[in-house]
Design an enzyme around this catalytic site. Structure first.
Site, PDB file in Angstrom:
ATOM      1  CG  ASP A   1      -0.191   0.076   2.536  1.00 60.82           C
ATOM      2  OD1 ASP A   1      -0.848   0.073   3.584  1.00 60.82           O
ATOM      3  OD2 ASP A   1       1.063   0.134   2.504  1.00 60.82           O
TER       4      ASP A   1
ATOM      5  CG  ASP B   1      26.237  11.630  10.672  1.00 65.64           C
ATOM      6  OD1 ASP B   1      26.549  12.204  11.744  1.00 65.64           O
ATOM      7  OD2 ASP B   1      25.751  10.487  10.636  1.00 65.64           O
TER       8      ASP B   1
ATOM      9  CD  GLU C   1      37.145   6.765   6.594  1.00 61.47           C
ATOM     10  OE1 GLU C   1      36.375   7.259   7.446  1.00 61.47           O
ATOM     11  OE2 GLU C   1      36.754   6.059   5.669  1.00 61.47           O
TER      12      GLU C   1
ATOM     13  CD  GLU D   1      25.224  13.011  14.978  1.00 61.12           C
ATOM     14  OE1 GLU D   1      26.400  12.708  14.697  1.00 61.12           O
ATOM     15  OE2 GLU D   1      24.460  13.570  14.183  1.00 61.12           O
TER      16      GLU D   1
ATOM     17  CE1 TYR E   1      29.713   5.579  20.288  1.00 62.11           C
ATOM     18  CE2 TYR E   1      29.518   3.562  19.024  1.00 62.11           C
ATOM     19  CZ  TYR E   1      30.160   4.311  19.987  1.00 62.11           C
ATOM     20  OH  TYR E   1      31.236   3.802  20.650  1.00 62.11           O
TER      21      TYR E   1
ATOM     22  CG  ASP F   1      27.635   8.065  22.778  1.00 60.47           C
ATOM     23  OD1 ASP F   1      28.008   6.936  23.112  1.00 60.47           O
ATOM     24  OD2 ASP F   1      26.529   8.301  22.247  1.00 60.47           O
TER      25      ASP F   1
ATOM     26  CG  ASP G   1      41.425   1.773  10.260  1.00 58.86           C
ATOM     27  OD1 ASP G   1      40.735   1.237   9.365  1.00 58.86           O
ATOM     28  OD2 ASP G   1      41.224   2.920  10.682  1.00 58.86           O
TER      29      ASP G   1
HETATM   30  C1  LIG Z   1      30.357   6.008   8.712  1.00 61.95           C
HETATM   31  C2  LIG Z   1      30.661   5.573  10.134  1.00 61.95           C
HETATM   32  C3  LIG Z   1      29.510   5.899  11.020  1.00 61.95           C
HETATM   33  C4  LIG Z   1      31.011   4.112  10.161  1.00 61.95           C
HETATM   34  C5  LIG Z   1      30.969   3.725  11.609  1.00 61.95           C
HETATM   35  C6  LIG Z   1      31.870   2.699  12.105  1.00 61.95           C
HETATM   36  C7  LIG Z   1      31.508   1.515  12.672  1.00 61.95           C
HETATM   37  N1  LIG Z   1      32.650   0.942  13.041  1.00 61.95           N
HETATM   38  C8  LIG Z   1      32.822  -0.331  13.705  1.00 61.95           C
HETATM   39  C9  LIG Z   1      32.667  -0.164  15.188  1.00 61.95           C
HETATM   40  C10 LIG Z   1      32.110  -1.199  15.935  1.00 61.95           C
HETATM   41  C11 LIG Z   1      31.984  -1.073  17.314  1.00 61.95           C
HETATM   42  C12 LIG Z   1      32.378   0.120  17.951  1.00 61.95           C
HETATM   43  C13 LIG Z   1      32.253   0.259  19.444  1.00 61.95           C
HETATM   44  O1  LIG Z   1      32.411   1.407  19.944  1.00 61.95           O
HETATM   45  O2  LIG Z   1      31.971  -0.771  20.093  1.00 61.95           O
HETATM   46  C14 LIG Z   1      32.913   1.163  17.195  1.00 61.95           C
HETATM   47  C15 LIG Z   1      33.063   1.022  15.815  1.00 61.95           C
HETATM   48  N2  LIG Z   1      33.686   1.732  12.691  1.00 61.95           N
HETATM   49  N3  LIG Z   1      33.183   2.814  12.104  1.00 61.95           N
HETATM   50  C16 LIG Z   1      32.352   3.960   9.456  1.00 61.95           C
HETATM   51  O3  LIG Z   1      33.236   4.780   9.594  1.00 61.95           O
HETATM   52  N4  LIG Z   1      32.464   2.896   8.656  1.00 61.95           N
HETATM   53  C17 LIG Z   1      33.699   2.668   7.903  1.00 61.95           C
HETATM   54  C18 LIG Z   1      33.710   1.254   7.355  1.00 61.95           C
HETATM   55  C19 LIG Z   1      35.064   0.948   6.727  1.00 61.95           C
HETATM   56  C20 LIG Z   1      35.105  -0.475   6.238  1.00 61.95           C
HETATM   57  C21 LIG Z   1      36.467  -0.801   5.637  1.00 61.95           C
HETATM   58  N5  LIG Z   1      36.723  -0.095   4.417  1.00 61.95           N
HETATM   59  C22 LIG Z   1      33.810   3.636   6.722  1.00 61.95           C
HETATM   60  O4  LIG Z   1      32.838   3.799   5.954  1.00 61.95           O
HETATM   61  O5  LIG Z   1      34.894   4.224   6.593  1.00 61.95           O
HETATM   62 CA   LIG Z   2      26.272  14.395  12.572  1.00 66.11          CA
HETATM   63 ZN   LIG Z   3      34.742   5.913   5.674  1.00 61.54          ZN
END
Ligand SMILES: CC(C)[C@H](Cc1cn(Cc2ccc(C(=O)O)cc2)nn1)C(=O)N[C@@H](CCCCN)C(=O)O
Ligand SMILES: [Ca+2]
Ligand SMILES: [Zn+2]
Length: 308
Positions: free
Chosen positions: A65, A144, A172, A191, A194, A201, A227
């Protein structure tokens, strides 16, 4: 039935109701937004799928719908809605037609895996986990986050910043910076999705990178092999430079236009922090002249994070 553009409604991850653009085919509604294409004959189509908890196949998220109000549709509603908003920002504010600049279809997949605490650009599409419910809720629920992921695609088509060490930290940072331009109510990243049990936070802070363990000055650059050379850590330094600049000139919009122009016209795959400073200065000169107050403010913004 023919394929029409239909304005539907949807409930997002945070329970907010919004209008979404869907397509009607054979009596079913699909998360396929053709509204961008309808009016410009060149805008991209936005398609949103679900992994249904898996990690390989994606499935249509249909509705009978055109009111996507089921709880298991929320992640898809927001991925679809925010992808449209990011498309609109790049198109109307920066003159860019989709992430490739030529109207490529924007694809998102939600409900990826189980309790998956992350979101990423997979190289051809965006992918969002639902989170485990305490560290994250469905990550497409944050404007975001969606802007961050789609900007990775823009960067891949433009500078091609290599995803390691300083160029990777810039990759990044450019995603965080454009995300903060679009999600302009704060200087935080992630935010809204999370730790639902903790207010205030975030994953990262542009204004105070150290709040979440990131350096805000070259003196604190982290040399590491994890990383990809700390790309999510050292991004704090250019993030802080962006914050310094946008606040100094009083405009995230102008700062974002300069950052976008630098990524498109002056940065390359191996650009480092000093190169990013030069590229943003070149972009400022091209857009506003090298005698503009923005130019001097930008030099100060970079020198305040130790990049000269
Ligand atoms: C966009 C952003 C909100 C997202 C968030 C994110 C999520 N994580 C994993 C993660 C998991 C657990 C916690 C914790 O505090 O316990 C924190 C971080 N790390 N970053 C993020 O940053 N993702 C990465 C994913 C990268 C993957 C490898 N290329 C990116 O897009 O750069
Ligand atoms: Ca934001
Ligand atoms: Zn990223």
């Amino acid at each position: 039935a023919t394929n029409h553009v239909h304005a539907g409604t949807g409930t997002g991850v945070l329970g907010d109701v919004k209008t979404i653009q869907t397509t009607l085919t054979s009596g079913q509604y699909y998360l396929e937004d053709r509204s961008k294409y309808m009016y410009t004959q060149k805008g991209s189509t936005i398609k949103t799928y679900t992994f249904n908890g898996g990690t390989s196949s994606q499935y249509y998220m249909t509705d009978a719908d055109n009111n996507y109000n089921a709880s298991n549709q929320r992640a898809g509603v927001d991925a679809h809605y925010y992808a449209g908003k990011v498309y609109d920002y790049y198109y109307s504010s920066l003159g860019r037609n989709s992430y490739d600049g030529a109207g490529k279809t924007i694809i998102s997949g939600v409900n990826y895996s189980s309790r998956y605490n992350n979101a990423f650009w997979e190289g051809t599409q965006m992918v969002y986990g639902d989170g485990d419910g305490s560290t994250f809720i469905a990550l497409s629920g944050a404007y975001d986050v969606v802007a961050h992921e789609l900007t990775h695609a823009v960067t891949e088509y433009e500078s091609g910043l290599i995803y390691q060490n300083q160029s990777g930290a810039l990759n990044e940072s450019w995603s965080d910076a454009m995300a903060s331009v679009m999600d302009s109510g704060d200087w935080l990243i992630g935010e809204d999705v999370y730790t639902p049990g903790v207010s205030g936070d975030a994953l990262r802070s542009m204004s105070n990178p150290a709040a979440y363990g990131q350096p805000a000055h070259m003196n604190s650059y982290v040399n590491t092999s994890s990383d990809n050379g700390g790309v999510h850590t050292n991004s704090g330094i250019p993030n802080k430079a962006f914050y310094n600049f946008a606040t100094a000139i009083g405009s995230r919009t102008i700062a974002g236009k300069i950052w976008y122009t630098a990524n498109r016209d002056y940065m390359t795959s191996s650009t480092n922090f000093a190169g990013a400073r030069a590229a943003t200065l070149q972009a400022t000169a091209a857009l506003y002249g090298s005698t503009s107050s923005y130019y001097t403010a930008l030099k100060t913004a970079w020198s305040n994070v130790g990049v000269n």
